[in-house]
Design an enzyme around this catalytic site. Structure first.
Site, short mmCIF file in Angstrom:
data_model
loop_
_atom_site.label_atom_id
_atom_site.label_comp_id
_atom_site.label_asym_id
_atom_site.label_seq_id
_atom_site.Cartn_x
_atom_site.Cartn_y
_atom_site.Cartn_z
N GLY A 116 -3.18 5.77 10.53
CA GLY A 116 -2.30 6.89 10.17
C GLY A 116 -1.87 7.71 11.38
N ARG A 170 -5.37 -0.44 5.07
CA ARG A 170 -5.21 -1.12 3.78
C ARG A 170 -4.99 -2.61 3.95
NH1 ARG A 170 -1.88 2.37 -0.55
NH2 ARG A 170 -1.11 3.49 1.26
N LEU A 196 -8.74 2.84 -0.88
CA LEU A 196 -9.45 3.99 -1.45
C LEU A 196 -9.90 3.75 -2.87
CD1 LEU A 196 -7.15 6.87 -0.09
CD2 LEU A 196 -9.52 6.41 0.59
N THR A 247 -10.23 10.22 6.92
CA THR A 247 -8.87 10.78 7.00
C THR A 247 -7.94 10.21 5.93
OG1 THR A 247 -7.63 9.21 8.41
CG2 THR A 247 -9.18 10.69 9.53
N ALA A 248 -8.25 9.01 5.40
CA ALA A 248 -7.29 8.33 4.51
C ALA A 248 -7.07 9.13 3.23
CB ALA A 248 -7.80 6.94 4.16
N SER A 249 -5.84 9.34 2.89
CA SER A 249 -5.46 10.03 1.65
C SER A 249 -3.95 9.91 1.56
CB SER A 249 -5.86 11.51 1.72
OG SER A 249 -5.99 12.07 0.45
N TYR A 282 0.28 17.28 -4.43
CA TYR A 282 -0.40 16.86 -3.19
C TYR A 282 -1.50 17.88 -2.84
CZ TYR A 282 -1.37 16.39 1.78
OH TYR A 282 -2.01 16.30 3.00
N LYS A 300 -5.65 17.34 -2.59
CA LYS A 300 -6.49 17.65 -1.42
C LYS A 300 -7.58 18.65 -1.81
CE LYS A 300 -5.98 16.25 2.23
NZ LYS A 300 -6.55 14.98 2.77
N PRO A 338 -6.13 21.03 8.62
CA PRO A 338 -4.95 21.25 9.45
C PRO A 338 -3.77 21.78 8.66
CG PRO A 338 -5.71 18.94 9.54
CD PRO A 338 -6.40 19.61 8.39
P1 NAP Z 1 -0.38 9.12 7.17
O1 NAP Z 1 0.13 8.67 8.48
O2 NAP Z 1 0.43 8.81 5.96
O3 NAP Z 1 -1.85 8.58 6.99
C1 NAP Z 1 -2.45 8.48 5.74
C2 NAP Z 1 -3.47 7.36 5.80
O4 NAP Z 1 -4.07 7.23 4.51
C3 NAP Z 1 -2.82 6.00 6.12
O5 NAP Z 1 -3.69 5.29 6.94
C4 NAP Z 1 -2.71 5.36 4.75
O6 NAP Z 1 -2.72 3.95 4.78
C5 NAP Z 1 -4.01 5.86 4.13
N1 NAP Z 1 -3.96 5.67 2.68
C6 NAP Z 1 -3.13 6.24 1.78
N2 NAP Z 1 -3.40 5.75 0.55
C7 NAP Z 1 -4.42 4.85 0.69
C8 NAP Z 1 -5.14 4.02 -0.20
N3 NAP Z 1 -4.90 3.98 -1.52
N4 NAP Z 1 -6.14 3.24 0.32
C9 NAP Z 1 -6.41 3.25 1.65
N5 NAP Z 1 -5.74 4.01 2.54
C10 NAP Z 1 -4.77 4.81 2.06
O7 NAP Z 1 -0.57 10.70 7.15
P2 NAP Z 1 -1.35 11.67 8.16
O8 NAP Z 1 -0.44 12.80 8.40
O9 NAP Z 1 -1.91 10.94 9.30
O10 NAP Z 1 -2.53 12.17 7.20
C11 NAP Z 1 -3.89 11.89 7.49
C12 NAP Z 1 -4.75 12.88 6.78
O11 NAP Z 1 -4.42 14.19 7.24
C13 NAP Z 1 -4.57 12.91 5.26
O12 NAP Z 1 -5.83 13.13 4.67
C14 NAP Z 1 -3.67 14.13 5.04
O13 NAP Z 1 -3.84 14.68 3.76
C15 NAP Z 1 -4.20 15.05 6.14
N6 NAP Z 1 -3.26 16.09 6.56
C16 NAP Z 1 -2.04 15.77 7.08
C17 NAP Z 1 -1.18 16.79 7.46
C18 NAP Z 1 0.19 16.51 8.04
O14 NAP Z 1 1.00 17.45 8.19
N7 NAP Z 1 0.50 15.27 8.39
C19 NAP Z 1 -1.58 18.13 7.33
C20 NAP Z 1 -2.86 18.41 6.82
C21 NAP Z 1 -3.69 17.39 6.44
P3 NAP Z 1 -1.34 3.11 4.80
O15 NAP Z 1 -0.83 3.15 6.21
O16 NAP Z 1 -1.74 1.77 4.36
O17 NAP Z 1 -0.41 3.80 3.84
#
Ligand code: NAP
Length: 353
Positions: free
Chosen positions: A20, A42, A71, A90-92, A170, A174, A198
């Site tokens: 991610g 995944r 997940l 981190t995955a979500s 969403y 969380k 974050p």
């Molecule tokens: P991202 O690039 O979309 O990463 C999300 C990760 O979760 C990816 O590796 C995705 O895998 C994985 N995932 C989603 N559904 C899944 C499933 N059913 N099984 C296994 N893996 C799964 O987003 P990110 O911004 O890096 O987010 C990472 C974390 O930070 C998340 O928990 C998010 O809620 C949190 N967060 C993000 C932000 C932001 O602004 N970006 C802010 C606060 C918190 P795939 O690549 O296979 O889809």
């Protein structure tokens, strides 16, 4: 930000969702520090999703191994977790707009995924710490909530109590996931839980999978969607590199406890636009003025933002207290301008604006 934390030679660490946007930087920082990293994705066979991790791992002191895990698969994380001391979960799923099936696409994977990862931690004797990637959206639901807290800013004592499966799903996913994690942490005494929360993560990505919401906001600004005026909306911004550092420290500092709000600064859309204009010039249609709330509410559905969300966020100040993360983890946050400029430059280079 430099890391002063010293570490002994160690067991591998696990990063779930290692491909991610946020996790790729975390994996890189861990490998730089000499950790052997087990990363779940995944589909290890999908080069579009994992190809960039080759470059992330190249010429680093630590070694990267990839594992398949979904997940929704109850036993899916055991193999990757075997022998690990620290688990970074981190995955979500991160879908903020156009959610088709909130329960199936967001809530179930976030909550069941957290349960599956923590049940695996309960079965894995080497695990001592779990770092959960939560979010500020587990702290608050809408900017309007701040008034009800009686405080002038949100801090780690606040919990989102206004989101549900229809309104801000969403954020709801969380919140439920983080609450479950604290509950499960209390049910055992081998590993401790540290949460990082974050804000909107901006800054350059290491792969093509940069944060969808951050990219949408930048593209809307750069492509002229707001050329006639932007809604009075504020964003609590943090740099992706600082989020990775915050995770690293949450994993390594033995005394780390509780939740940690990772936010550098809160800026309005107009302030973001003005930073972009001062760096990239007048050649882009960055907005110069705000539109009234009435107009903002009318335009919201066109940006696939429900009116109820616009109503409870447009025109409300959004403030966070980041002192605990600064004190307890020793993180120093880059100015938001640096994240914004670096992020926009990458979108230009990638032809997305
Ligand atoms: P991202 O690039 O979309 O990463 C999300 C990760 O979760 C990816 O590796 C995705 O895998 C994985 N995932 C989603 N559904 C899944 C499933 N059913 N099984 C296994 N893996 C799964 O987003 P990110 O911004 O890096 O987010 C990472 C974390 O930070 C998340 O928990 C998010 O809620 C949190 N967060 C993000 C932000 C932001 O602004 N970006 C802010 C606060 C918190 P795939 O690549 O296979 O889809």
């Amino acid at each position: 930000m430099s890391t002063q934390v010293t570490v002994r030679r160690r067991r591998p660490v696990l990063v779930t969702g290692g491909n991610g946007y946020v996790a790729s930087w975390l994996v890189r920082r861990l490998l730089e520090r000499g950790f052997d990293v087990h990363a779940t994705v995944r589909d290890t066979g999908d080069p579009a999703r994992t190809g960039h991790l080759g470059a992330v791992a190249r010429r680093r002191p630590g070694r990267l191994s990839l594992f398949d895990a979904d997940l929704l698969d109850a036993g899916g994380f055991d193999r990757a977790m075997a022998g690990c001391r620290i688990v970074f979960h981190t995955a979500s799923p991160l879908i903020v707009r156009d959610v088709v099936d909130p329960e199936g696409d967001l809530v179930q994977p976030a909550v069941r995924g957290t349960r599956h990862v923590l049940e695996a931690a309960n079965r894995t004797p080497s695990v001592r710490r779990v770092v959960l990637t939560s979010s500020i959206v587990a702290v608050y639901g809408d900017a309007a909530d701040l008034e009800e807290t009686g405080a002038d800013r949100f801090d780690e004592s606040h919990w989102n109590s206004t989101s549900n499966v229809r309104h801000q799903p969403y954020s709801y996913s969380k919140t439920l996931a983080e609450r479950l994690a604290w509950e499960m942490a209390e049910g055992q005494d081998r590993w401790d839980l540290v949460a990082v929360n974050p804000g909107l993560v901006l800054g350059p990505g290491l792969g093509r999978n940069t944060s969808a919401e951050g990219v949408l906001i930048m593209r809307d600004l750069g492509n002229g969607y707001y050329r006639f005026g932007a809604p009075e909306l504020e964003y609590a911004i943090v740099d992706v590199r600082d989020v990775a550092e915050g995770h690293l420290r949450a994993g390594l500092i033995p005394e780390a406890r509780g939740r940690h709000i990772l936010v550098s600064e809160t800026l309005s859309l107009i302030e973001i636009a003005s930073i972009l204009r001062s760096h990239f010039g007048d050649g882009y249609p960055f907005p110069r003025q705000t539109v009234s709330k009435v107009v903002a509410l009318m335009l919201a559905p066109r940006r696939r933002i429900p009116q109820a969300v616009a109503r409870r966020n447009v025109g409300y100040p959004l403030r966070f207290d980041n002192r605990y993360a600064r004190d307890a983890l020793g993180v120093t946050f880059r100015p938001a301008a640096e994240s914004i400029v670096d992020h926009f430059r990458q979108l230009l280079d990638d032809g997305l604006v």
